[in-house]
Design a protein around this motif. Structure first.
Motif, PDB file in Angstrom:
ATOM      1  N   UNK A  59     -92.614  12.850 -97.756  1.00  0.00           N
ATOM      2  CA  UNK A  59     -91.314  13.103 -97.140  1.00  0.00           C
ATOM      3  C   UNK A  59     -90.206  13.177 -98.187  1.00  0.00           C
ATOM      4  N   UNK A  60     -90.327  12.376 -99.243  1.00  0.00           N
ATOM      5  CA  UNK A  60     -89.323  12.385-100.301  1.00  0.00           C
ATOM      6  C   UNK A  60     -89.411  13.682-101.096  1.00  0.00           C
TER       7      UNK A  60
ATOM      8  N   UNK B  88     -90.564  16.626-100.040  1.00  0.00           N
ATOM      9  CA  UNK B  88     -90.041  17.704 -99.194  1.00  0.00           C
ATOM     10  C   UNK B  88     -88.513  17.703 -99.271  1.00  0.00           C
ATOM     11  N   UNK B  89     -87.919  16.532 -99.198  1.00  0.00           N
ATOM     12  CA  UNK B  89     -86.470  16.420 -99.239  1.00  0.00           C
ATOM     13  C   UNK B  89     -85.911  16.842-100.594  1.00  0.00           C
TER      14      UNK B  89
ATOM     15  N   UNK C 167     -84.588  19.323 -96.895  1.00  0.00           N
ATOM     16  CA  UNK C 167     -84.840  19.063 -95.474  1.00  0.00           C
ATOM     17  C   UNK C 167     -85.389  17.654 -95.273  1.00  0.00           C
ATOM     18  N   UNK C 168     -85.267  17.173 -94.050  1.00  0.00           N
ATOM     19  CA  UNK C 168     -85.850  15.875 -93.711  1.00  0.00           C
ATOM     20  C   UNK C 168     -86.916  16.075 -92.649  1.00  0.00           C
ATOM     21  N   UNK C 169     -88.097  15.551 -92.913  1.00  0.00           N
ATOM     22  CA  UNK C 169     -89.167  15.616 -91.931  1.00  0.00           C
ATOM     23  C   UNK C 169     -88.758  14.730 -90.761  1.00  0.00           C
ATOM     24  N   UNK C 170     -88.753  15.268 -89.530  1.00  0.00           N
ATOM     25  CA  UNK C 170     -88.288  14.442 -88.409  1.00  0.00           C
ATOM     26  C   UNK C 170     -89.151  13.198 -88.215  1.00  0.00           C
ATOM     27  N   UNK C 171     -88.516  12.160 -87.717  1.00  0.00           N
ATOM     28  CA  UNK C 171     -89.197  10.894 -87.475  1.00  0.00           C
ATOM     29  C   UNK C 171     -90.451  11.117 -86.635  1.00  0.00           C
TER      30      UNK C 171
ATOM     31  N   UNK D 223     -86.738   5.680 -96.925  1.00  0.00           N
ATOM     32  CA  UNK D 223     -86.598   6.163 -95.553  1.00  0.00           C
ATOM     33  C   UNK D 223     -85.251   5.726 -94.970  1.00  0.00           C
ATOM     34  N   UNK D 224     -84.455   5.037 -95.806  1.00  0.00           N
ATOM     35  CA  UNK D 224     -83.130   4.555 -95.421  1.00  0.00           C
ATOM     36  C   UNK D 224     -83.188   3.640 -94.192  1.00  0.00           C
ATOM     37  N   UNK D 225     -84.216   2.814 -94.171  1.00  0.00           N
ATOM     38  CA  UNK D 225     -84.322   1.799 -93.124  1.00  0.00           C
ATOM     39  C   UNK D 225     -83.678   0.512 -93.631  1.00  0.00           C
TER      40      UNK D 225
ATOM     41  N   UNK E 284     -91.078   4.048 -88.769  1.00  0.00           N
ATOM     42  CA  UNK E 284     -90.799   5.061 -89.786  1.00  0.00           C
ATOM     43  C   UNK E 284     -91.122   4.583 -91.197  1.00  0.00           C
TER      44      UNK E 284
ATOM     45  N   UNK F   4     -94.439   2.264 -95.972  1.00  0.00           N
ATOM     46  CA  UNK F   4     -95.128   1.189 -96.698  1.00  0.00           C
ATOM     47  C   UNK F   4     -95.222   1.447 -98.198  1.00  0.00           C
TER      48      UNK F   4
END
Lengths: 441, 317
Positions: free
Chosen positions: A239-240, A242-243, A248-252, A378-380, A404, A407
């Motif tokens: 996901x990182x 791709x961004x 773009x951000x892969x949707x949750x 993931x900005x959690x 999301x 790990x």
């Protein structure tokens, strides 16, 4: 050709410790006396054994047939005799059916293995060849590659991306591969571009591997765009990546295909190239044997199913003060307790740590420093997810999007209180999933 | 291979270098320049108060944890930081036993009774300072700022008749003296030298203990408000406890928000409160009250402001 620069938000700068192996060439490890080949080395259904005890098998022969669409074929990595088909321990502590083959040291090649010319093959023939060769993602997640290359009908793919970030500290397998055989990585990318009908392909490599970037650049033409990625963990997280490359951000809860991206590891690309040129199925891979606990660190190409202890012995054995052996990298790998466990398609590293490196510090109170929220790619907010997990508050775990979490370990790495954030969040994810199942039934 | 035992634990298998103890040690190091300036100004009495503050805070933490049968955590240095900060927040004329009572209050009541490190809802050192100001007003304000036997100059005479040094300096103090904390500048032990506190700020930034956000936004808010209110901006920034408060107290992890936006709102709130109290309130100094007030708002800020997560899917999309 321009090299573009890119990165993502969040992440950490751990000590990379790549110096153990980053200059070493890939060495071919001789096949061991006995290989133990698990029927499940991939995400998805296990393969079904198609050989019997006592049967003679040849190198590259199919011994396990894919058990479904999300599954993969398994092949003999040596020629010899099947001595057992039984349950053994796998690298993640589970139990898995394994085909045990005694090596006859002749490496007699199976007749089914014939050179191929992918340039004359159509999309379906290439996909079939990839499936036949048992190729799975070699970055660690081991998702079957054929399935990945057939995205859902509504996905419009415009980015076929090769992941050469290798952001895990210590590991240099992909680095060595890209430096030594960049033509295989680029060739594999072109094959996958053909399957997906793409005229452009993308490769992302962290900028601590400039020799690999140079090598891949020299092996590429105008259809390939190369991204020099800021060295930061987890730059190679799907996901990182791709961004970083597309913005773009892969949707949750979704796959990269939902935003037009297919991501494959550089090792996977080389395996695809191998299968579509020499016809050789996936019976070997590269592993980085490294760390303070191994006598001679090496970058090795080993036969799938080689027991861990044989690989460690080939590298001079563990040092006397070695206290931990990790399958994979230090951030996401699995600590091993049984050195009989075979190395498989997903074994990217064997990290051996001495007592000092393996020491575990006692956790203390969370001081709410929020460094975990800054580190989370993931900005959690790991502090709250872990806190609510300890209280068993599933509603809040949903609220803080526990599922999301990828790990990656960044939060636990930076935590000054040494809290076991990743294992607590894994527990949080189980709680959420259990609650969702309960609601459904 | 000979039988041997391996450590098995969850990933990640490596950890960063920054521990709670390292962070607290860095905070102490960052406070040292300001302590030195306080000692240069006030001499042996300042050294004694700083020592009493640290010793009492650490001893109270040890005894409280002993009595409550909790693990002893004085080696994480957080109690030492609290003791040092409180000592830096009292005037040199404050009796040592008043400071000691403050330290016991900070550690036992504010920190340990609420669960220890990470669980207090308000900054222990600031809460204790307010407790002391309310309980021992004569020993915490006014003449307490002036070392005994030094009541000579016009400025110090003015101090005696006014409430705090914030008022003293307003007339005639050279700005450079005020910034460096030398000459006829008086205040709490640790707050007199803005220059020393800024050196500590730079150190904390370099060591990545804190970000620039809270101190800069806090001071920025005070600067803008002062400008609008027609006040002397450099004076408002350098005088009183603003530097000490915004760099070392408002940034306390436990009692400040955990998102960047939350931090900014919190810091703006601190700045506004400080100015309102300074310009329109009954007290000449508002930093302590402002930060404590915003400490109480922090749980709300954290409840309603969350990080925007990666790949957020809109509910109605």
């Amino acid at each position: 050709m321009d090299i573009k620069h890119a990165t993502f938000k969040g992440g950490i700068h751990p000590s990379y410790n790549k110096h153990y192996t980053e200059k070493l060439p890939i060495e071919d490890m001789p096949a061991p006396k006995v290989v133990v080949i698990p029927m499940s080395q991939h995400i998805g259904a296990p393969a079904k054994p198609v050989v019997e005890v006592g049967q003679q098998v040849k190198m590259g022969q199919l011994i396990g047939e894919a058990g479904g669409f999300i599954s993969a074929n398994i092949h003999a990595s040596v020629s010899g005799t099947v001595t057992a088909i039984e349950t053994r321990t796998s690298f993640n502590g589970g139990k898995v059916t394994c085909v045990v083959i005694e090596n006859d040291f002749t490496d007699t090649l199976d007749e089914s293995i014939q050179p191929k010319d992918w340039t004359t093959m159509d999309k379906d023939a290439i996909l079939q060849a990839i499936a036949d060769a048992g190729i799975v993602g070699l970055g660690g997640a081991t998702f079957p590659t054929r399935a990945k290359l057939i995205p859902s009908a509504d996905a419009v793919i415009d980015h076929m991306i090769i992941n050469g970030a290798e952001c895990e500290p210590y590991l240099t397998s992909d680095h060595a591969l890209m430096r030594e055989t960049p033509e295989k990585v680029v060739g594999g990318l072109k094959i996958m571009m053909k399957v997906l009908g793409q005229s452009k392909g993308y490769i992302g490599i962290e900028d601590n591997k400039n020799d690999a970037i140079e090598a891949v650049k020299n092996a590429s033409d105008d259809s390939i765009e190369i991204y020099s990625l800021h060295t930061k963990y987890p730059q190679g997280g799907e996901k990182q990546l791709v961004n970083a490359i597309t913005g773009r951000e892969v949707p949750s809860g979704g796959l990269p295909a939902a935003v037009g991206c297919i991501v494959a590891n550089s090792g996977t690309a080389a395996a695809v190239y191998e299968a579509l040129t020499t016809g050789m199925p996936l019976i070997s891979r590269i592993v980085t044997v490294t760390g303070s606990g191994i006598k001679t660190p090496k970058v090795l190409r080993f036969r799938i199913g080689t027991p861990t202890k044989d690989i460690l012995e080939y590298c001079g054995g563990l040092t006397d003060d070695c206290a931990k052996v990790v399958s994979g990298g230090p951030m996401m790998g699995f600590a091993q307790y049984d050195m009989e466990v075979p190395a498989t398609k997903g074994t990217s590293g064997l990290l051996c740590m001495n007592k000092a490196d393996a020491a575990i510090e006692e956790p203390s109170n969370c001081i709410r420093c929020a460094k975990c929220t800054v580190a989370c790619p993931m900005h959690l907010m790991p502090l709250y997810i872990a806190g609510y997990a300890e209280k068993g508050n599933v509603e809040q775990l949903e609220n803080y999007s526990a599922l999301d979490c990828i790990e990656c370990g960044s939060c636990a790495y930076v935590c000054p209180a040494r809290r076991p954030l990743v294992s607590t969040i894994r527990y949080a994810k189980r709680l959420v999933q259990a609650e969702r199942r309960k609601k459904q039934s | 291979m000979a039988e041997r035992q391996f450590t098995v634990s969850s990933s990640p298998h490596i950890r960063g270098n920054q521990t709670t103890q390292v962070i607290m040690r860095d905070v102490i190091i960052a406070l040292l320049p300001a302590c030195v300036m306080g000692i240069l100004q006030y001499g042996i009495k300042a050294i004694l108060l700083l020592a009493v503050g640290v010793a009492t805070a650490v001893a109270s933490e040890y005894l409280a944890q002993k009595v409550m049968k909790r693990p002893i955590t004085i080696t994480d240095l957080s109690a030492a930081v609290t003791g040092l900060l409180l000592a830096m927040n009292v005037p040199v004329g404050c009796p040592w036993w008043v400071l000691a009572i403050g330290c016991v209050f900070a550690i036992v009541i504010v920190k340990q009774l609420f669960g220890g490190l990470g669980c207090n809802f308000i900054n222990p050192a600031l809460a204790a300072r307010l407790f002391l100001v309310a309980s021992y007003p004569t020993r915490m304000t006014g003449s307490a700022f002036i070392p005994a036997g030094e009541v000579t100059s016009a400025a110090t005479a003015a101090t005696l008749t006014s409430a705090t040094p914030l008022v003293v300096g307003a007339e005639g103090t050279p700005l450079l003296d005020l910034f460096l904390g030398i000459g006829d500048i008086h205040g709490c032990i640790g707050e007199i030298s803005s220059a020393a506190l800024l050196i500590g700020f730079a150190y904390l930034l370099w060591r990545k203990v804190i970000t620039y956000r809270i101190p800069v936004v806090y001071m920025g808010t005070v600067a803008v408000f002062s400008l609008l209110a027609g006040q002397n901006v450099p004076f408002q920034l350098c005088a009183g406890g603003l530097m000490l408060g915004s760099i070392f107290m408002a940034t306390d992890y436990v009692t400040s928000p955990s998102t960047p936006l939350g931090e900014i709102i919190y810091a703006v709130g601190c700045g506004l409160m400080t100015c309102i109290i300074r310009f329109y309130g009954g007290y000449p100094e508002g930093v302590s009250y402002s930060i404590c007030f915003m400490n109480l708002v922090t749980p709300l800020l954290d409840k309603y402001i969350k990080a925007k997560k990666y790949g957020e899917v809109k509910k109605n999309a």
